[in-house]
Design a protein around this motif. Structure first.
Motif, PDB file in Angstrom:
ATOM      1  N   LEU A 292       0.808  -1.222   0.000  1.00 16.49           N
ATOM      2  CA  LEU A 292       0.000   0.000   0.000  1.00 16.49           C
ATOM      3  C   LEU A 292       0.842   1.274   0.000  1.00 16.49           C
ATOM      4  CD1 LEU A 292      -2.824  -0.945   2.550  1.00 16.49           C
ATOM      5  CD2 LEU A 292      -2.906  -1.028   0.056  1.00 16.49           C
ATOM      6  N   SER A 293       2.027   1.202   0.607  1.00 20.07           N
ATOM      7  CA  SER A 293       2.840   2.406   0.758  1.00 20.07           C
ATOM      8  C   SER A 293       4.004   2.507  -0.215  1.00 20.07           C
ATOM      9  CB  SER A 293       3.391   2.490   2.194  1.00 20.07           C
ATOM     10  OG  SER A 293       2.350   2.560   3.130  1.00 20.07           O
ATOM     11  N   PHE A 294       4.299   1.416  -0.932  1.00 18.97           N
ATOM     12  CA  PHE A 294       5.449   1.473  -1.836  1.00 18.97           C
ATOM     13  C   PHE A 294       5.166   0.877  -3.211  1.00 18.97           C
ATOM     14  CE2 PHE A 294       9.602  -0.175  -3.376  1.00 18.97           C
ATOM     15  CZ  PHE A 294      10.216   1.048  -3.545  1.00 18.97           C
ATOM     16  N   ILE A 295       4.919  -0.437  -3.275  1.00 18.67           N
ATOM     17  CA  ILE A 295       4.760  -1.099  -4.573  1.00 18.67           C
ATOM     18  C   ILE A 295       3.577  -0.525  -5.350  1.00 18.67           C
ATOM     19  CG2 ILE A 295       4.265  -3.289  -5.713  1.00 18.67           C
ATOM     20  CD1 ILE A 295       5.791  -4.708  -3.522  1.00 18.67           C
ATOM     21  N   GLY A 296       2.431  -0.399  -4.696  1.00 10.57           N
ATOM     22  CA  GLY A 296       1.250   0.151  -5.363  1.00 10.57           C
ATOM     23  C   GLY A 296       1.463   1.565  -5.869  1.00 10.57           C
ATOM     24  N   PRO A 297       1.856   2.514  -4.977  1.00 10.45           N
ATOM     25  CA  PRO A 297       2.085   3.887  -5.431  1.00 10.45           C
ATOM     26  C   PRO A 297       3.162   4.014  -6.499  1.00 10.45           C
ATOM     27  CG  PRO A 297       1.881   3.817  -3.051  1.00 10.45           C
ATOM     28  CD  PRO A 297       1.933   2.393  -3.513  1.00 10.45           C
ATOM     29  N   VAL A 298       4.279   3.291  -6.330  1.00  4.20           N
ATOM     30  CA  VAL A 298       5.362   3.382  -7.309  1.00  4.20           C
ATOM     31  C   VAL A 298       4.904   2.861  -8.670  1.00  4.20           C
ATOM     32  CG1 VAL A 298       7.612   2.432  -7.959  1.00  4.20           C
ATOM     33  CG2 VAL A 298       7.264   3.309  -5.665  1.00  4.20           C
ATOM     34  N   THR A 299       4.160   1.767  -8.677  1.00 11.18           N
ATOM     35  CA  THR A 299       3.645   1.233  -9.937  1.00 11.18           C
ATOM     36  C   THR A 299       2.735   2.235 -10.622  1.00 11.18           C
ATOM     37  OG1 THR A 299       3.740  -1.040  -9.065  1.00 11.18           O
ATOM     38  CG2 THR A 299       2.349  -0.648 -10.989  1.00 11.18           C
ATOM     39  N   ALA A 300       1.843   2.840  -9.851  1.00 11.72           N
ATOM     40  CA  ALA A 300       0.932   3.838 -10.413  1.00 11.72           C
ATOM     41  C   ALA A 300       1.692   5.031 -10.974  1.00 11.72           C
ATOM     42  CB  ALA A 300      -0.068   4.292  -9.345  1.00 11.72           C
ATOM     43  N   ILE A 301       2.671   5.518 -10.209  1.00 10.47           N
ATOM     44  CA  ILE A 301       3.452   6.675 -10.651  1.00 10.47           C
ATOM     45  C   ILE A 301       4.220   6.368 -11.934  1.00 10.47           C
ATOM     46  CG2 ILE A 301       5.423   8.140 -10.056  1.00 10.47           C
ATOM     47  CD1 ILE A 301       4.481   7.983  -7.142  1.00 10.47           C
ATOM     48  N   LEU A 302       4.881   5.216 -11.976  1.00 14.12           N
ATOM     49  CA  LEU A 302       5.674   4.854 -13.158  1.00 14.12           C
ATOM     50  C   LEU A 302       4.800   4.684 -14.391  1.00 14.12           C
ATOM     51  CD1 LEU A 302       8.251   2.316 -11.655  1.00 14.12           C
ATOM     52  CD2 LEU A 302       8.650   4.679 -12.350  1.00 14.12           C
ATOM     53  N   VAL A 303       3.651   4.024 -14.233  1.00 12.78           N
ATOM     54  CA  VAL A 303       2.744   3.818 -15.367  1.00 12.78           C
ATOM     55  C   VAL A 303       2.228   5.152 -15.902  1.00 12.78           C
ATOM     56  CG1 VAL A 303       0.501   2.896 -16.051  1.00 12.78           C
ATOM     57  CG2 VAL A 303       2.052   1.492 -14.694  1.00 12.78           C
ATOM     58  N   LEU A 304       1.802   6.023 -15.001  1.00 12.16           N
ATOM     59  CA  LEU A 304       1.261   7.317 -15.416  1.00 12.16           C
ATOM     60  C   LEU A 304       2.336   8.192 -16.053  1.00 12.16           C
ATOM     61  CD1 LEU A 304      -1.027   8.049 -12.338  1.00 12.16           C
ATOM     62  CD2 LEU A 304      -1.781   7.522 -14.649  1.00 12.16           C
ATOM     63  N   TYR A 305       3.526   8.228 -15.441  1.00 14.80           N
ATOM     64  CA  TYR A 305       4.597   9.057 -15.990  1.00 14.80           C
ATOM     65  C   TYR A 305       5.103   8.524 -17.326  1.00 14.80           C
ATOM     66  CZ  TYR A 305       4.880  11.627 -11.591  1.00 14.80           C
ATOM     67  OH  TYR A 305       4.610  12.415 -10.512  1.00 14.80           O
ATOM     68  N   LEU A 306       5.110   7.199 -17.472  1.00 17.50           N
ATOM     69  CA  LEU A 306       5.516   6.616 -18.747  1.00 17.50           C
ATOM     70  C   LEU A 306       4.543   7.030 -19.846  1.00 17.50           C
ATOM     71  CD1 LEU A 306       7.381   4.728 -20.340  1.00 17.50           C
ATOM     72  CD2 LEU A 306       5.888   2.822 -19.666  1.00 17.50           C
ATOM     73  N   ARG A 307       3.276   7.024 -19.508  1.00 19.84           N
ATOM     74  CA  ARG A 307       2.251   7.455 -20.475  1.00 19.84           C
ATOM     75  C   ARG A 307       2.435   8.925 -20.845  1.00 19.84           C
ATOM     76  NH1 ARG A 307      -0.598   6.859 -24.859  1.00 19.84           N
ATOM     77  NH2 ARG A 307      -2.622   7.923 -24.803  1.00 19.84           N
ATOM     78  N   VAL A 308       2.778   9.753 -19.846  1.00 22.88           N
ATOM     79  CA  VAL A 308       3.008  11.177 -20.100  1.00 22.88           C
ATOM     80  C   VAL A 308       4.174  11.369 -21.058  1.00 22.88           C
ATOM     81  CG1 VAL A 308       3.801  13.333 -19.039  1.00 22.88           C
ATOM     82  CG2 VAL A 308       2.013  11.982 -17.929  1.00 22.88           C
ATOM     83  N   PHE A 309       5.272  10.649 -20.834  1.00 23.87           N
ATOM     84  CA  PHE A 309       6.436  10.760 -21.712  1.00 23.87           C
ATOM     85  C   PHE A 309       6.103  10.312 -23.133  1.00 23.87           C
ATOM     86  CE2 PHE A 309       9.084  10.852 -17.806  1.00 23.87           C
ATOM     87  CZ  PHE A 309       9.890  11.926 -18.138  1.00 23.87           C
ATOM     88  N   VAL A 310       5.342   9.237 -23.254  1.00 24.44           N
ATOM     89  CA  VAL A 310       4.965   8.740 -24.577  1.00 24.44           C
ATOM     90  C   VAL A 310       4.150   9.789 -25.322  1.00 24.44           C
ATOM     91  CG1 VAL A 310       3.557   7.051 -25.809  1.00 24.44           C
ATOM     92  CG2 VAL A 310       5.059   6.301 -23.952  1.00 24.44           C
ATOM     93  N   VAL A 311       3.205  10.409 -24.639  1.00 20.20           N
ATOM     94  CA  VAL A 311       2.372  11.433 -25.268  1.00 20.20           C
ATOM     95  C   VAL A 311       3.205  12.636 -25.678  1.00 20.20           C
ATOM     96  CG1 VAL A 311       0.510  13.085 -24.863  1.00 20.20           C
ATOM     97  CG2 VAL A 311       0.256  10.716 -24.116  1.00 20.20           C
ATOM     98  N   VAL A 312       4.090  13.087 -24.814  1.00 20.18           N
ATOM     99  CA  VAL A 312       4.920  14.255 -25.118  1.00 20.18           C
ATOM    100  C   VAL A 312       5.823  13.981 -26.316  1.00 20.18           C
ATOM    101  CG1 VAL A 312       6.814  15.684 -24.273  1.00 20.18           C
ATOM    102  CG2 VAL A 312       4.879  15.188 -22.776  1.00 20.18           C
ATOM    103  N   VAL A 313       6.445  12.800 -26.347  1.00 19.36           N
ATOM    104  CA  VAL A 313       7.335  12.454 -27.452  1.00 19.36           C
ATOM    105  C   VAL A 313       6.568  12.351 -28.768  1.00 19.36           C
ATOM    106  CG1 VAL A 313       8.831  10.653 -28.397  1.00 19.36           C
ATOM    107  CG2 VAL A 313       9.046  11.317 -26.002  1.00 19.36           C
ATOM    108  N   SER A 314       5.405  11.713 -28.731  1.00 24.26           N
ATOM    109  CA  SER A 314       4.614  11.550 -29.957  1.00 24.26           C
ATOM    110  C   SER A 314       4.130  12.900 -30.481  1.00 24.26           C
ATOM    111  CB  SER A 314       3.426  10.626 -29.698  1.00 24.26           C
ATOM    112  OG  SER A 314       2.559  11.185 -28.734  1.00 24.26           O
ATOM    113  N   GLN A 315       3.739  13.790 -29.561  1.00 23.39           N
ATOM    114  CA  GLN A 315       3.286  15.114 -29.994  1.00 23.39           C
ATOM    115  C   GLN A 315       4.451  15.946 -30.516  1.00 23.39           C
ATOM    116  OE1 GLN A 315       1.140  16.872 -26.732  1.00 23.39           O
ATOM    117  NE2 GLN A 315      -0.658  15.575 -27.022  1.00 23.39           N
ATOM    118  N   ALA A 316       5.612  15.765 -29.916  1.00 23.28           N
ATOM    119  CA  ALA A 316       6.789  16.499 -30.385  1.00 23.28           C
ATOM    120  C   ALA A 316       7.174  16.070 -31.804  1.00 23.28           C
ATOM    121  CB  ALA A 316       7.963  16.262 -29.428  1.00 23.28           C
TER     122      ALA A 316
END
Length: 327
Positions: free
Chosen positions: A195-219
């Motif tokens: 609840l305090s590490f694996i879950g949050p870290v997984t969520a953060i990494l997945v969301l940030y990876l999606r953000v990077f993909v969108v930024v790169v594709s738009q660029a």
């Protein structure tokens, strides 16, 4: 000689039932005391500046800044908790078993609330960058405040349940007077890890990876469009640079978060029983993340520098200062 031996105990009057002090050389004690005091003061000061700025200036009242405010509150509380680490430099706890249990629960809950707020910030940035047209209607002030409230409530309720044995019978795991030890069993440690590490870290990494993909594709799409429409391309370049800057900040946050939190949770994962000592070294690195958060989240934004200048020069005491344009 007898006085010297008594000085080695946390509670000399209790003799055999008292814990022994941790004997440190004067230079090590002084260095530790000054370092912890500086970290505590810096953490509290930086986060108080964020709290005052976001609370005072109306132009900063937004869903994103509400999340920054929640993060600053939790990190400011962590700064105060470091003062207990200063008191524990000699290895003795003088505030009693009940305060020990409350301190450990508060420590767990506040740091979990800080991590939970980081997840909410990642969700906020994900929606803002990946779905900008839906952001104003989906991410509102009311919804953000409800999410922050639920985050804090869940953090406290969860850790009160995980550590209920120590709350019901404070000091049950202490081997002597002057010790502050709380034991989290293997099952509780796994739940806390998820609840305090694996879950949050997984969520953060997945969301940030999606953000990077969108930024790169738009660029990439922007580059192919610049040759056709020069003016529109220049505007798009500015927008994409802003998005790339946001993505870079998010990447820094993830790396710093992992560096500061991995050692503590690795100890929890490897131990058969998670013995939580108030003097644990891994706590200090975990705490230090709260010192870095305001630097990463706030100092990258121009409004923070303007707000700090107004706060330190006492301009916020003037009438109508709440309406000052700081963006």
């Amino acid at each position: 000689m007898e006085t010297f031996e008594e000085d080695e105990f946390c509670f000399p009057q209790l003799l055999n039932s008292s814990c022994r002090k941790t004997m440190l050389s004067p230079s090590v004690f002084l260095l530790s005391y000054v370092s912890l005091s500086f970290i505590s003061l810096l953490t509290v000061t930086l986060n108080l500046l964020v709290i005052i700025a976001v609370s005072h200036f109306k132009k900063l009242h937004s869903p994103t800044n509400t999340l920054l405010l929640s993060l600053a509150v939790s990190d400011c509380m962590v700064g105060f908790l470091i003062s207990f680490q200063i008191m524990l430099l000699d290895g003795c706890w003088y505030l009693g078993d009940s305060m020990c249990a409350l301190y450990v629960v508060l420590d767990y809950a506040v740091t979990s609330a800080s991590i939970g707020t980081m997840v909410l910030i990642s969700v906020d940035r994900y929606v803002a960058i990946c779905y900008p047209l839906y952001y104003p209607s989906k991410v509102t002030d009311t919804r953000t405040k409800i999410c922050v409230f639920l985050c804090w409530m869940f953090a406290f309720l969860c850790h009160c349940l995980l550590l209920k044995d120590s709350l019901q019978k404070p000091g049950r795991y202490n081997s002597c007077f002057g010790e502050c030890v709380v034991v989290l069993d293997y099952g509780g440690g796994i739940v806390d890890l998820l609840l305090s590490f694996i879950g949050p870290v997984t969520a953060i990494l997945v969301l940030y990876l999606r953000v990077f993909v969108v930024v790169v594709s738009q660029a990439q799409a922007m580059k192919s469009h610049v040759a056709t429409v020069s003016l529109q391309g220049s505007v798009t370049v500015t927008a994409k640079k802003s998005e790339m800057k946001a993505a870079l900040i998010l990447g820094i946050v993830v790396v710093v978060f992992l560096i500061c939190t991995c050692p503590y949770f690795c100890v929890i994962l490897m131990a058969e029983d998670a013995e939580v000592s108030a003097s644990s070294v891994t706590f200090l690195l975990f705490y230090f993340n709260s010192t870095l958060n305001p630097l990463i989240y706030a100092l990258f934004y121009p409004w923070f520098r303007k707000s700090v200048k107004l706060i330190l020069t006492l301009q916020i005491l003037k009438s109508n200062s709440t309406d000052t344009f700081v963006l």
